[in-house]
Design an enzyme around this catalytic site. Structure first.
Site, PDB file in Angstrom:
ATOM      1  CB  CYS A   1      -0.689   2.847   3.987  1.00 25.32           C
ATOM      2  SG  CYS A   1      -2.142   2.132   3.299  1.00 25.32           S
ATOM      3  CG  ASP A   2       2.966   1.196   4.401  1.00 23.85           C
ATOM      4  OD1 ASP A   2       2.397   1.681   5.386  1.00 23.85           O
ATOM      5  OD2 ASP A   2       2.861   0.009   4.057  1.00 23.85           O
TER       6      ASP A   2
ATOM      7  CB  CYS B   1      -0.920  -0.001   1.219  1.00 23.00           C
ATOM      8  SG  CYS B   1      -1.946   1.463   1.324  1.00 23.00           S
TER       9      CYS B   1
END
Lengths: 76, 304
Positions: free
Chosen positions: B135-136, B132
Protein backbone atom coordinates in the site's frame (compact mmCIF):
# COMPACT_ATOMS: atom_id res chain seq x y z
CA UNK A 1 -19.81 19.06 -2.84
CA UNK A 2 -16.06 18.99 -3.32
CA UNK A 3 -14.42 15.59 -2.84
CA UNK A 4 -10.70 14.86 -3.13
CA UNK A 5 -9.08 11.46 -2.70
CA UNK A 6 -5.34 11.22 -2.12
CA UNK A 7 -4.46 7.67 -3.13
CA UNK A 8 -1.89 5.24 -4.47
CA UNK A 9 -2.66 2.77 -7.28
CA UNK A 10 -1.79 -0.21 -5.06
CA UNK A 11 -3.89 0.55 -2.02
CA UNK A 12 -7.06 -1.56 -1.83
CA UNK A 13 -8.99 0.82 0.43
CA UNK A 14 -8.33 3.65 -2.04
CA UNK A 15 -10.01 1.51 -4.68
CA UNK A 16 -12.94 0.77 -2.38
CA UNK A 17 -13.30 4.46 -1.49
CA UNK A 18 -13.39 5.48 -5.16
CA UNK A 19 -15.94 2.75 -5.94
CA UNK A 20 -18.05 3.95 -3.04
CA UNK A 21 -18.21 7.54 -4.29
CA UNK A 22 -18.88 6.39 -7.86
CA UNK A 23 -21.70 4.13 -6.67
CA UNK A 24 -23.30 7.15 -4.98
CA UNK A 25 -23.01 9.10 -8.23
CA UNK A 26 -20.57 11.54 -6.62
CA UNK A 27 -17.65 12.85 -8.62
CA UNK A 28 -14.25 13.27 -6.99
CA UNK A 29 -10.77 14.43 -7.79
CA UNK A 30 -8.29 11.55 -7.61
CA UNK A 31 -4.75 12.54 -6.68
CA UNK A 32 -2.13 9.79 -7.11
CA UNK A 33 0.45 10.64 -4.44
CA UNK A 34 2.88 8.03 -5.77
CA UNK A 35 3.30 10.16 -8.92
CA UNK A 36 2.31 13.67 -7.85
CA UNK A 37 4.84 15.08 -5.36
CA UNK A 38 2.86 18.27 -4.77
CA UNK A 39 -0.26 16.28 -3.96
CA UNK A 40 1.74 14.17 -1.49
CA UNK A 41 3.10 17.17 0.40
CA UNK A 42 -0.37 18.75 0.32
CA UNK A 43 -1.85 15.58 1.84
CA UNK A 44 0.82 15.43 4.56
CA UNK A 45 0.31 19.12 5.36
CA UNK A 46 -3.49 18.83 5.51
CA UNK A 47 -3.73 15.61 7.51
CA UNK A 48 -0.43 15.48 9.42
CA UNK A 49 0.08 11.88 8.37
CA UNK A 50 1.07 9.72 5.38
CA UNK A 51 -1.61 7.03 5.21
CA UNK A 52 -3.80 6.60 2.14
CA UNK A 53 -6.56 7.03 1.30
CA UNK A 54 -6.87 10.51 2.74
CA UNK A 55 -10.24 11.88 1.74
CA UNK A 56 -11.23 15.54 1.88
CA UNK A 57 -14.96 16.32 1.75
CA UNK A 58 -15.68 20.05 1.64
CA UNK A 59 -12.51 20.77 3.60
CA UNK A 60 -13.12 18.06 6.21
CA UNK A 61 -10.48 15.34 6.42
CA UNK A 62 -11.07 11.60 6.72
CA UNK A 63 -8.05 9.32 7.06
CA UNK A 64 -8.66 5.82 5.74
CA UNK A 65 -11.88 4.51 4.20
CA UNK A 66 -13.94 5.33 7.29
CA UNK A 67 -17.41 4.72 5.88
CA UNK A 68 -19.31 5.91 8.97
CA UNK A 69 -17.47 9.23 9.05
CA UNK A 70 -17.82 9.69 5.29
CA UNK A 71 -21.57 9.10 5.44
CA UNK A 72 -21.86 11.58 8.28
CA UNK A 73 -20.04 14.24 6.23
CA UNK A 74 -22.08 13.52 3.10
CA UNK A 75 -25.36 14.09 4.93
CA UNK A 76 -24.36 17.58 6.10
CA UNK B 1 -34.10 -13.31 19.70
CA UNK B 2 -33.62 -14.73 16.23
CA UNK B 3 -31.65 -17.97 16.08
CA UNK B 4 -29.46 -18.25 12.98
CA UNK B 5 -28.38 -21.62 11.57
CA UNK B 6 -24.85 -20.32 11.22
CA UNK B 7 -22.77 -17.27 12.04
CA UNK B 8 -19.53 -16.81 10.13
CA UNK B 9 -16.90 -14.64 11.79
CA UNK B 10 -14.57 -13.03 9.27
CA UNK B 11 -14.84 -12.26 5.55
CA UNK B 12 -11.45 -13.21 4.19
CA UNK B 13 -11.04 -16.10 1.72
CA UNK B 14 -12.19 -18.67 4.32
CA UNK B 15 -15.21 -16.71 5.57
CA UNK B 16 -16.37 -15.70 2.08
CA UNK B 17 -16.09 -19.23 0.73
CA UNK B 18 -18.00 -20.53 3.75
CA UNK B 19 -20.68 -17.91 2.99
CA UNK B 20 -20.96 -19.04 -0.65
CA UNK B 21 -21.42 -22.66 0.45
CA UNK B 22 -23.85 -21.70 3.22
CA UNK B 23 -25.94 -19.69 0.74
CA UNK B 24 -26.02 -22.59 -1.72
CA UNK B 25 -27.16 -24.89 1.09
CA UNK B 26 -29.93 -22.37 1.86
CA UNK B 27 -28.78 -21.96 5.43
CA UNK B 28 -30.07 -19.00 7.43
CA UNK B 29 -26.76 -17.32 8.17
CA UNK B 30 -24.94 -14.07 8.85
CA UNK B 31 -21.36 -12.91 8.23
CA UNK B 32 -19.74 -10.54 10.73
CA UNK B 33 -16.39 -8.98 9.88
CA UNK B 34 -14.15 -5.97 10.36
CA UNK B 35 -13.34 -5.90 6.66
CA UNK B 36 -13.65 -7.79 3.38
CA UNK B 37 -10.75 -9.77 1.98
CA UNK B 38 -8.62 -9.85 5.12
CA UNK B 39 -4.95 -10.27 4.30
CA UNK B 40 -5.79 -10.89 0.63
CA UNK B 41 -6.83 -7.24 0.30
CA UNK B 42 -3.28 -6.25 1.27
CA UNK B 43 -1.49 -8.82 -0.87
CA UNK B 44 0.54 -7.78 -3.86
CA UNK B 45 0.80 -10.08 -6.87
CA UNK B 46 -0.79 -13.52 -6.61
CA UNK B 47 0.42 -16.17 -9.05
CA UNK B 48 -0.60 -19.38 -7.30
CA UNK B 49 -4.39 -19.19 -7.15
CA UNK B 50 -5.63 -21.78 -9.64
CA UNK B 51 -7.48 -20.32 -12.60
CA UNK B 52 -5.69 -17.00 -12.42
CA UNK B 53 -2.17 -17.02 -13.82
CA UNK B 54 -1.83 -13.56 -12.37
CA UNK B 55 -4.09 -11.44 -10.21
CA UNK B 56 -3.50 -8.78 -7.55
CA UNK B 57 -4.78 -9.06 -3.99
CA UNK B 58 -7.31 -6.21 -4.30
CA UNK B 59 -8.63 -7.66 -7.58
CA UNK B 60 -9.05 -11.16 -6.15
CA UNK B 61 -10.80 -9.62 -3.13
CA UNK B 62 -13.28 -7.89 -5.46
CA UNK B 63 -13.90 -11.19 -7.26
CA UNK B 64 -14.56 -12.89 -3.91
CA UNK B 65 -16.90 -10.10 -2.87
CA UNK B 66 -18.80 -10.17 -6.17
CA UNK B 67 -19.16 -13.94 -5.89
CA UNK B 68 -20.59 -13.62 -2.38
CA UNK B 69 -22.94 -10.83 -3.48
CA UNK B 70 -24.47 -12.95 -6.24
CA UNK B 71 -25.98 -15.00 -3.40
CA UNK B 72 -27.03 -11.89 -1.46
CA UNK B 73 -25.07 -13.17 1.53
CA UNK B 74 -25.95 -11.08 4.59
CA UNK B 75 -22.75 -9.29 5.59
CA UNK B 76 -22.32 -6.88 8.49
CA UNK B 77 -19.16 -4.73 8.20
CA UNK B 78 -17.42 -3.28 10.03
CA UNK B 79 -18.51 -5.31 13.02
CA UNK B 80 -15.84 -6.89 15.20
CA UNK B 81 -16.51 -9.83 17.47
CA UNK B 82 -15.65 -9.46 21.15
CA UNK B 83 -16.80 -12.77 22.58
CA UNK B 84 -18.17 -16.20 21.70
CA UNK B 85 -19.95 -18.43 24.22
CA UNK B 86 -21.92 -21.63 24.20
CA UNK B 87 -25.04 -21.70 26.38
CA UNK B 88 -27.82 -24.31 26.37
CA UNK B 89 -26.73 -25.82 23.08
CA UNK B 90 -26.75 -22.41 21.37
CA UNK B 91 -23.90 -20.11 20.44
CA UNK B 92 -23.90 -16.51 21.58
CA UNK B 93 -21.73 -14.06 19.66
CA UNK B 94 -21.13 -10.61 21.13
CA UNK B 95 -19.80 -7.88 18.83
CA UNK B 96 -18.95 -4.22 19.32
CA UNK B 97 -22.51 -3.46 18.18
CA UNK B 98 -24.88 -6.23 19.16
CA UNK B 99 -25.51 -9.83 20.21
CA UNK B 100 -26.45 -12.77 18.03
CA UNK B 101 -27.59 -16.34 18.65
CA UNK B 102 -26.92 -19.27 16.34
CA UNK B 103 -26.89 -23.04 16.22
CA UNK B 104 -23.43 -23.27 14.64
CA UNK B 105 -20.52 -20.93 14.05
CA UNK B 106 -17.42 -20.76 11.86
CA UNK B 107 -14.47 -18.76 13.13
CA UNK B 108 -12.51 -17.44 10.15
CA UNK B 109 -10.99 -14.30 11.59
CA UNK B 110 -7.52 -14.77 10.11
CA UNK B 111 -4.30 -13.18 11.20
CA UNK B 112 -2.95 -9.65 11.58
CA UNK B 113 0.56 -8.18 11.43
CA UNK B 114 2.59 -8.56 14.60
CA UNK B 115 3.71 -5.30 16.18
CA UNK B 116 7.31 -4.64 17.23
CA UNK B 117 6.43 -3.14 20.59
CA UNK B 118 9.20 -0.54 20.71
CA UNK B 119 8.94 3.15 21.70
CA UNK B 120 7.72 5.29 18.82
CA UNK B 121 5.93 2.52 16.94
CA UNK B 122 2.39 3.59 17.84
CA UNK B 123 3.10 7.32 17.72
CA UNK B 124 4.51 7.15 14.22
CA UNK B 125 1.95 4.81 12.65
CA UNK B 126 1.02 6.37 9.30
CA UNK B 127 3.74 8.95 10.00
CA UNK B 128 6.50 6.82 8.57
CA UNK B 129 5.64 3.47 10.18
CA UNK B 130 3.82 1.06 7.87
CA UNK B 131 2.69 -2.55 8.03
CA UNK B 132 1.84 -2.71 4.32
CA UNK B 133 4.62 -2.18 1.80
CA UNK B 134 2.22 -2.90 -1.07
CA UNK B 135 0.00 0.00 0.00
CA UNK B 136 2.47 2.56 1.21
CA UNK B 137 5.77 1.95 -0.61
CA UNK B 138 5.03 4.52 -3.38
CA UNK B 139 4.79 7.30 -0.77
CA UNK B 140 8.43 6.76 0.19
CA UNK B 141 9.87 7.31 -3.28
CA UNK B 142 13.36 8.84 -3.04
CA UNK B 143 13.64 8.35 0.71
CA UNK B 144 15.85 6.12 2.83
CA UNK B 145 13.85 3.44 4.60
CA UNK B 146 14.19 0.42 6.89
CA UNK B 147 12.47 -2.95 6.65
CA UNK B 148 12.19 -4.83 9.92
CA UNK B 149 12.21 -8.63 9.63
CA UNK B 150 14.03 -11.38 7.80
CA UNK B 151 11.36 -13.66 6.34
CA UNK B 152 9.63 -13.70 2.97
CA UNK B 153 7.27 -10.83 3.69
CA UNK B 154 10.21 -8.63 4.77
CA UNK B 155 12.14 -9.61 1.64
CA UNK B 156 9.09 -8.91 -0.50
CA UNK B 157 8.77 -5.46 1.07
CA UNK B 158 12.48 -4.78 0.51
CA UNK B 159 12.21 -5.83 -3.14
CA UNK B 160 9.27 -3.49 -3.72
CA UNK B 161 11.29 -0.65 -2.17
CA UNK B 162 14.55 -1.29 -4.08
CA UNK B 163 12.97 0.17 -7.21
CA UNK B 164 12.06 3.50 -5.64
CA UNK B 165 14.29 4.15 -2.60
CA UNK B 166 18.00 5.03 -2.71
CA UNK B 167 18.86 3.02 0.42
CA UNK B 168 17.08 0.25 2.30
CA UNK B 169 18.25 -1.18 5.61
CA UNK B 170 17.01 -4.65 6.51
CA UNK B 171 16.96 -5.04 10.28
CA UNK B 172 16.96 -8.73 11.08
CA UNK B 173 17.07 -10.05 14.63
CA UNK B 174 18.48 -13.50 13.76
CA UNK B 175 21.88 -14.56 12.41
CA UNK B 176 20.75 -14.67 8.82
CA UNK B 177 17.69 -14.02 6.67
CA UNK B 178 15.15 -16.84 6.81
CA UNK B 179 13.25 -16.27 3.54
CA UNK B 180 13.50 -18.13 0.23
CA UNK B 181 16.94 -18.22 -1.41
CA UNK B 182 15.70 -16.74 -4.66
CA UNK B 183 14.33 -13.70 -2.83
CA UNK B 184 17.51 -13.26 -0.78
CA UNK B 185 19.49 -13.43 -4.03
CA UNK B 186 17.32 -10.77 -5.61
CA UNK B 187 17.71 -8.52 -2.59
CA UNK B 188 21.48 -8.95 -2.67
CA UNK B 189 21.55 -8.27 -6.42
CA UNK B 190 19.65 -4.99 -6.07
CA UNK B 191 22.73 -3.22 -4.70
CA UNK B 192 20.88 -0.76 -2.46
CA UNK B 193 19.89 -3.01 0.43
CA UNK B 194 22.13 -3.19 3.50
CA UNK B 195 21.35 -6.27 5.58
CA UNK B 196 21.97 -5.91 9.31
CA UNK B 197 21.72 -9.31 10.98
CA UNK B 198 21.75 -9.91 14.75
CA UNK B 199 20.17 -6.48 15.06
CA UNK B 200 17.43 -5.57 17.45
CA UNK B 201 15.11 -2.59 17.07
CA UNK B 202 15.22 -0.30 20.10
CA UNK B 203 13.32 2.81 19.07
CA UNK B 204 11.60 4.73 16.29
CA UNK B 205 12.18 8.47 16.61
CA UNK B 206 11.43 11.74 14.85
CA UNK B 207 9.40 14.93 15.18
CA UNK B 208 6.09 15.00 13.31
CA UNK B 209 7.33 12.15 11.13
CA UNK B 210 9.92 9.39 11.42
CA UNK B 211 13.50 10.65 11.16
CA UNK B 212 15.57 7.75 12.46
CA UNK B 213 15.59 4.35 14.08
CA UNK B 214 17.85 3.11 16.84
CA UNK B 215 19.11 -0.46 16.66
CA UNK B 216 21.32 -2.62 18.81
CA UNK B 217 23.86 -4.85 17.10
CA UNK B 218 26.32 -6.90 19.11
CA UNK B 219 25.89 -4.71 22.20
CA UNK B 220 26.40 -1.51 20.27
CA UNK B 221 23.62 0.94 19.59
CA UNK B 222 23.45 2.66 16.27
CA UNK B 223 21.10 5.28 14.85
CA UNK B 224 20.08 5.07 11.21
CA UNK B 225 18.51 8.02 9.40
CA UNK B 226 15.37 6.78 7.69
CA UNK B 227 11.99 8.32 6.91
CA UNK B 228 10.08 5.08 6.50
CA UNK B 229 9.89 1.94 8.64
CA UNK B 230 8.19 -1.14 7.22
CA UNK B 231 7.44 -3.70 9.90
CA UNK B 232 7.23 -7.26 8.54
CA UNK B 233 7.83 -9.55 11.51
CA UNK B 234 5.12 -12.09 10.98
CA UNK B 235 1.49 -12.50 11.87
CA UNK B 236 -0.59 -13.35 14.91
CA UNK B 237 -4.01 -15.05 14.90
CA UNK B 238 -7.12 -12.99 15.64
CA UNK B 239 -8.31 -15.48 18.24
CA UNK B 240 -8.18 -13.52 21.52
CA UNK B 241 -11.98 -13.10 21.64
CA UNK B 242 -12.44 -16.88 21.66
CA UNK B 243 -11.86 -18.10 25.19
CA UNK B 244 -13.61 -21.45 24.84
CA UNK B 245 -12.00 -23.53 22.09
CA UNK B 246 -8.56 -25.07 22.38
CA UNK B 247 -5.66 -23.02 20.97
CA UNK B 248 -2.06 -24.08 20.33
CA UNK B 249 0.90 -22.17 21.78
CA UNK B 250 0.77 -19.66 18.91
CA UNK B 251 -2.87 -18.83 19.64
CA UNK B 252 -4.14 -20.74 16.60
CA UNK B 253 -7.46 -22.54 16.98
CA UNK B 254 -6.96 -26.31 16.96
CA UNK B 255 -9.08 -27.98 14.26
CA UNK B 256 -9.40 -31.52 12.94
CA UNK B 257 -9.67 -32.43 9.26
CA UNK B 258 -13.41 -31.62 9.36
CA UNK B 259 -12.69 -28.13 10.74
CA UNK B 260 -14.24 -29.07 14.08
CA UNK B 261 -12.83 -27.26 17.12
CA UNK B 262 -12.75 -28.63 20.67
CA UNK B 263 -16.29 -27.26 21.17
CA UNK B 264 -19.07 -28.98 19.23
CA UNK B 265 -21.02 -26.79 16.76
CA UNK B 266 -18.11 -24.34 16.55
CA UNK B 267 -15.96 -24.78 13.47
CA UNK B 268 -12.94 -22.79 12.36
CA UNK B 269 -11.20 -22.24 9.02
CA UNK B 270 -8.22 -20.55 7.41
CA UNK B 271 -5.21 -18.75 8.85
CA UNK B 272 -6.65 -18.47 12.36
CA UNK B 273 -6.46 -22.27 12.69
CA UNK B 274 -3.74 -24.90 13.01
CA UNK B 275 -4.18 -25.89 9.34
CA UNK B 276 -0.73 -26.50 7.84
CA UNK B 277 0.28 -23.83 5.30
CA UNK B 278 -1.36 -20.43 5.23
CA UNK B 279 -2.38 -19.82 1.64
CA UNK B 280 -5.38 -18.12 0.04
CA UNK B 281 -6.36 -21.25 -1.84
CA UNK B 282 -6.08 -23.35 1.33
CA UNK B 283 -8.18 -20.85 3.32
CA UNK B 284 -10.87 -21.07 0.61
CA UNK B 285 -10.86 -24.86 0.73
CA UNK B 286 -11.01 -24.84 4.52
CA UNK B 287 -13.93 -22.38 4.43
CA UNK B 288 -15.91 -24.67 2.16
CA UNK B 289 -15.16 -27.70 4.36
CA UNK B 290 -16.21 -25.81 7.49
CA UNK B 291 -19.53 -24.76 5.90
CA UNK B 292 -20.25 -28.34 4.81
CA UNK B 293 -19.37 -29.59 8.29
CA UNK B 294 -21.72 -27.02 9.84
CA UNK B 295 -24.45 -28.09 7.39
CA UNK B 296 -23.95 -31.74 8.35
CA UNK B 297 -24.03 -30.83 12.03
CA UNK B 298 -27.31 -28.94 11.55
CA UNK B 299 -28.94 -31.84 9.75
CA UNK B 300 -27.87 -34.44 12.31
CA UNK B 301 -28.63 -32.55 15.53
CA UNK B 302 -31.88 -31.54 17.18
CA UNK B 303 -32.51 -28.38 19.11
CA UNK B 304 -35.29 -28.26 21.70
Amino acid sequence: MNIKIYSTPTCPYCKLAKQYFSSKGLSYEDLDVSQDKNALSEMVKLSGQMGVPTIVIDGKIVVGFDKAKIEELLKV
Amino acid sequence: MKVYDLIILGAGPAGITAAVYAARKKMDFLVLSNDVGGQTAWSGDIENYTGYQFITGPELTLKFEEHMKTFSAPLNIPEGVNDIKKENDLIKVTTNKSEYISKTAIIATGKRPRMLDVPGEKEFKNKGVSYCATCDAPIFKGKNVAVIGGGNSALDAALQLTKICPKIYMINITQQLTGDHIMIENVNKSGNVEILNNSKMKEIAGDNFVKRIVIEKENETRALDVEGVFIEIGLIPNSEFDKITEHNKYGEIVVDCHNATSISAIFAAGDVTTVPEKQIIIACGEGSKAALSAFRYLSTHKWG
